[in-house]
Design a protein around this motif. Sequence first.
Motif, mmCIF file in Angstrom:
data_model
loop_
_atom_site.group_PDB
_atom_site.id
_atom_site.type_symbol
_atom_site.label_atom_id
_atom_site.label_comp_id
_atom_site.label_asym_id
_atom_site.label_seq_id
_atom_site.Cartn_x
_atom_site.Cartn_y
_atom_site.Cartn_z
ATOM 1 N N ILE A 68 2.615 4.361 -3.925
ATOM 2 C CA ILE A 68 3.552 3.273 -3.641
ATOM 3 C C ILE A 68 4.846 3.510 -4.406
ATOM 4 O O ILE A 68 4.827 3.837 -5.603
ATOM 5 N N ASP A 69 5.960 3.336 -3.735
ATOM 6 C CA ASP A 69 7.260 3.326 -4.405
ATOM 7 C C ASP A 69 7.494 1.905 -4.909
ATOM 8 O O ASP A 69 7.930 1.023 -4.159
ATOM 9 N N LYS A 70 7.169 1.676 -6.178
ATOM 10 C CA LYS A 70 7.215 0.316 -6.713
ATOM 11 C C LYS A 70 8.626 -0.199 -6.916
ATOM 12 O O LYS A 70 8.812 -1.384 -7.187
ATOM 13 N N SER A 71 9.611 0.674 -6.768
ATOM 14 C CA SER A 71 10.996 0.201 -6.847
ATOM 15 C C SER A 71 11.435 -0.427 -5.525
ATOM 16 O O SER A 71 12.495 -1.050 -5.458
ATOM 17 N N SER A 72 10.607 -0.239 -4.478
ATOM 18 C CA SER A 72 10.920 -0.818 -3.170
ATOM 19 C C SER A 72 9.973 -1.977 -2.879
ATOM 20 O O SER A 72 8.909 -2.112 -3.495
ATOM 21 N N LEU A 73 10.366 -2.792 -1.913
ATOM 22 C CA LEU A 73 9.517 -3.902 -1.493
ATOM 23 C C LEU A 73 8.373 -3.380 -0.634
ATOM 24 O O LEU A 73 8.508 -2.362 0.047
ATOM 25 N N GLN A 74 7.242 -4.093 -0.661
ATOM 26 C CA GLN A 74 6.059 -3.676 0.091
ATOM 27 C C GLN A 74 5.432 -4.891 0.774
ATOM 28 O O GLN A 74 5.437 -6.000 0.228
ATOM 29 N N PRO A 75 4.853 -4.692 1.991
ATOM 30 C CA PRO A 75 4.150 -5.796 2.675
ATOM 31 C C PRO A 75 2.703 -5.888 2.173
ATOM 32 O O PRO A 75 1.952 -4.921 2.248
ATOM 33 N N ILE A 76 2.313 -7.034 1.683
ATOM 34 C CA ILE A 76 0.950 -7.175 1.166
ATOM 35 C C ILE A 76 0.054 -7.809 2.215
ATOM 36 O O ILE A 76 0.515 -8.553 3.091
ATOM 37 N N ASP A 77 -1.229 -7.475 2.106
ATOM 38 C CA ASP A 77 -2.269 -8.011 2.990
ATOM 39 C C ASP A 77 -2.017 -7.685 4.464
ATOM 40 O O ASP A 77 -2.487 -8.405 5.361
ATOM 41 N N LEU A 78 -1.288 -6.629 4.736
ATOM 42 C CA LEU A 78 -1.052 -6.184 6.110
ATOM 43 C C LEU A 78 -1.953 -4.985 6.390
ATOM 44 O O LEU A 78 -1.822 -3.941 5.743
ATOM 45 N N PRO A 79 -2.908 -5.093 7.349
ATOM 46 C CA PRO A 79 -3.778 -3.952 7.650
ATOM 47 C C PRO A 79 -2.970 -2.797 8.252
ATOM 48 O O PRO A 79 -2.328 -2.962 9.289
ATOM 49 N N VAL A 80 -3.033 -1.660 7.583
ATOM 50 C CA VAL A 80 -2.335 -0.465 8.056
ATOM 51 C C VAL A 80 -3.407 0.519 8.534
ATOM 52 O O VAL A 80 -4.068 1.194 7.734
ATOM 53 N N TYR A 81 -3.625 0.588 9.850
ATOM 54 C CA TYR A 81 -4.650 1.458 10.424
ATOM 55 C C TYR A 81 -4.144 2.893 10.459
ATOM 56 O O TYR A 81 -2.957 3.149 10.705
ATOM 57 N N PHE A 82 -5.053 3.825 10.234
ATOM 58 C CA PHE A 82 -4.652 5.228 10.234
ATOM 59 C C PHE A 82 -5.765 6.085 10.829
ATOM 60 O O PHE A 82 -6.934 5.697 10.841
ATOM 61 N N LYS A 83 -5.361 7.268 11.308
ATOM 62 C CA LYS A 83 -6.301 8.272 11.802
ATOM 63 C C LYS A 83 -5.858 9.635 11.284
ATOM 64 O O LYS A 83 -4.687 10.001 11.386
ATOM 65 N N PHE A 109 -1.846 -3.227 0.971
ATOM 66 C CA PHE A 109 -1.235 -3.338 -0.347
ATOM 67 C C PHE A 109 -1.600 -4.704 -0.924
ATOM 68 O O PHE A 109 -1.587 -5.712 -0.207
ATOM 69 N N ASN A 110 -1.893 -4.709 -2.216
ATOM 70 C CA ASN A 110 -2.372 -5.937 -2.849
ATOM 71 C C ASN A 110 -1.339 -6.505 -3.811
ATOM 72 O O ASN A 110 -0.607 -5.756 -4.469
ATOM 73 N N SER A 111 -1.319 -7.824 -3.883
ATOM 74 C CA SER A 111 -0.534 -8.513 -4.913
ATOM 75 C C SER A 111 -1.350 -8.561 -6.190
ATOM 76 O O SER A 111 -2.485 -9.055 -6.206
ATOM 77 N N LEU A 112 -0.772 -8.031 -7.269
ATOM 78 C CA LEU A 112 -1.513 -7.999 -8.536
ATOM 79 C C LEU A 112 -1.782 -9.409 -9.054
ATOM 80 O O LEU A 112 -2.831 -9.667 -9.644
ATOM 81 N N SER A 113 -0.841 -10.305 -8.836
ATOM 82 C CA SER A 113 -1.043 -11.692 -9.291
ATOM 83 C C SER A 113 -2.193 -12.343 -8.533
ATOM 84 O O SER A 113 -3.029 -13.035 -9.119
ATOM 85 N N TYR A 114 -2.226 -12.097 -7.203
ATOM 86 C CA TYR A 114 -3.308 -12.675 -6.399
ATOM 87 C C TYR A 114 -4.663 -12.103 -6.830
ATOM 88 O O TYR A 114 -5.649 -12.839 -6.969
ATOM 89 N N LEU A 115 -4.720 -10.798 -7.032
ATOM 90 C CA LEU A 115 -5.969 -10.193 -7.479
ATOM 91 C C LEU A 115 -6.396 -10.752 -8.828
ATOM 92 O O LEU A 115 -7.583 -11.000 -9.068
ATOM 93 N N THR A 116 -5.420 -10.943 -9.716
ATOM 94 C CA THR A 116 -5.741 -11.486 -11.037
ATOM 95 C C THR A 116 -6.350 -12.875 -10.925
ATOM 96 O O THR A 116 -7.368 -13.180 -11.555
ATOM 97 N N LEU A 117 -5.739 -13.734 -10.116
ATOM 98 C CA LEU A 117 -6.272 -15.089 -9.938
ATOM 99 C C LEU A 117 -7.645 -15.061 -9.278
ATOM 100 O O LEU A 117 -8.537 -15.839 -9.629
ATOM 101 N N LYS A 118 -7.808 -14.141 -8.299
ATOM 102 C CA LYS A 118 -9.094 -14.026 -7.605
ATOM 103 C C LYS A 118 -10.188 -13.596 -8.578
ATOM 104 O O LYS A 118 -11.292 -14.178 -8.603
#
Length: 814
Positions: A143-158, A231-240
């Motif tokens: 992850i490029d943490k200097s950029s914005l990222q979409p969280i909880d969006l399923p990114v399917y791959f093959k 991609f996960n939100s660290l704050s959300y994971l912490t609360l969970k």
Amino acid sequence: MKRSEEIFQQKTDYRDLIFKLWRYKFWFVLSLAIFLAAAFLFNKMSTTIFRNHSTLLLKESERNAFMSSQDMMQGFGLFASNQNIENELGILTSYTMIYEAVNQLNLDVSFYKEDYMFGGIVKHKFFRQLEEIYFDKPLQVSIDKSSLQPIDLPVYFKILNKDEFSIEANGENVLIYNYLDDNIVRVAPKVRISGTYKFGEEIKGEDFSFRVHLPPGNNVKPTSERVYFTFNSLSYLTLKYQASITANVTSRTSSLVIITMSGDNRYKISDFLNTLSNAYLEKNLEKKNRIAINTVKFIDSQISEVSDSLTYAESKLQNFRTSNRVMDISYQGQQSLERMNQLESERALLIMQKKYYDYIREYFAKTTDLSDLVAPSSMNVQDPLLNQLIAQLITLNSERTNLLNQGNIKNLRLNTIEVQIANLKKTINENISSNAATTEIALQDINNRSARISAEMSRLPSTERQLFGIERKFKLNDAIYTFLLQKRSEAQIARASNAPDYEVIDPARYITSYQIFPKNRLTLLIGALLGLLIPFVVILLRDFLNTKISSKKEIESITGLPILGHVFHNDSKEKIVINEAFNSPISESFRSLRTNLQFYATGNEKMIFVVTSSYTGEGKSFISQNLACVYALFGKKTLLIGFDLRRPKLYQDFNLSNQKGISTALINQSSLSEIIQKTSIDNLDFISAGPIPPNPLELIASPKTEQLINDLKKLYDFIIIDSPPVGVVSDTYLLMKFSDANIFVVRQGFTVKEAFTTNINHLTQKNIPHISLVINDVKAKGLSYDYGYEYTYYEEKKDKSFFKSFSRKLFKKK
């Protein structure tokens, strides 16, 4: 009220209850099958939750081997003998601590495998199952943490081959997350990621920026199953994770702490527990080292001040000896110098104590966080009270920090701690002021003693006297410098020997994790119990709340009147059923009634029967006409009279006329021969009620009625009177005085218990003789042991296969 008391006072007939439940056995089977299937689906579709634990020992800290109980390390608070376990439990499960563990475990990205129940026969989201891929992840996402990222969006791959992969993601109202600020920036209306990329290539857009790599040593296999990452939100994971973690001591007197965590992946929760334990120990060690490091920094700042003065004094002493060629002073001067050096050493200690008091005042004035406060013993302040006050202040500050980290800003305990800290600061300032005054007095005394020694030295030669003054300044700076170096070394030794106050006794192991939800066997057991219990409760409630008469035993519990017999349910649409089937159960039930009525004959060859009921719809007309038919078929000359002058309907069942009848005969408009009508059944005649009169009760009460009945008795062997319901009008009471037997019809599942009880009581109170009961519309086939065998005896032989029987019972009309 009385009826309610009777209901509750009735004793349970368990044999009757068993037969009643057996009537609904097919519903029990169906309910059991449905609930077991629901339990199976619940087990299959529920997210499996596991639980694991680790054990920590909050041991009492050991004392430093180099220090005594009164040395400076105790003042640092590094080896306090009593641990506030409740505070430590709060720290262990605090947001800050769990957030640190989440960061250490690198949970920014999660991988999932998507599957469907029953082999994917039905691909509906209701049957979709997700399984997190924790080990052997197919890809590595940077992850490029200097950029914005979409969280909880399923990114399917093959994975297409060793060089390329395809990616697909579509989402609406997606949360856009900033990893650096740990904050949700905005909600994007739509985010789309699609295309074929090479491994290591940057995938960049307005709301995303990342790279995908193949894991080292991964054998490339094209993927056919649906897998995706988010991609996960660290704050959300912490609360969970904070919500799923508990920490408790094993007993009140124990310092063993069990940390328990629940989650949907047994391996992840085990690793997280171990990471959290290690992070907690590291934080504890860091806290202890931070105090020692701050002490060293404070001492270094003092050393830098003294170092210049010592260098200058040393240089001046060397230059003076060189220029005056004086290496030493006389014996008298040496003695004075030794006494002066002793005083200067004492002066150095007092000066350092005075500087420490000034440091405390300045620290309190500028800083609210007291975690970096240097202990008194580091400056050789041996005041036990001050040491104790500082230790209490550090403990309270630690407890306040824990409460703030847990977000308990409105906690009443926090207000109490703030008040205690303020009071302690005030007490410490008062103690410091008192100690500072004492130190000033001690310094003044040393200055006076130094002045007397200086006066003695004034009698020495001029060169020796100058040397004495230079050496005195050198010795003073050297004593202070040596003292500071000694304390600095002690602090560094304490830091090097530091170890966490706590110890991991039992780390979380994969093998110790266990499933807590769903409990498969318990769920199936509950399903089976509900499958049996719900029909049982429904049947009992239905029976308890039933206000209708449903069995012979209920009638017997209400009245002691004799029961002539029962008439089975009429499955045909015909009102006259005697001719339909010679050996049918319903035909035999009427023949049984005819036989039982012979007991009322008492030698009379001619008899009159009055048939009535509580209300309309209970089958009194049906009983009257079929009872008349069974007498006629027996060869007896029978007459059926429709004496319901208010609602004449009986003539319709025989397709006869109602223009002339009882009402016209009672007012002398028709003769007896005119009102008697022949029916299609041999030996059976019929008299209808006739046109509805305005005064039916007066007509029935007239002497003409008795004359009419007497004339008819001369013509017929059996007269059956279909009278009005006794619960509606009182006409029937006037007719009963002409009858030899009064038949009261009760319809199973229709007659209201309260109405039946009331009407029977009225008949009894009026002393109406020869009252007998007939139970109509008995649905006895396979349902009741009272009638079941009799019904089966007369029933024609039919197919008894299980499935046909089951379907017939299940879907028959009620």
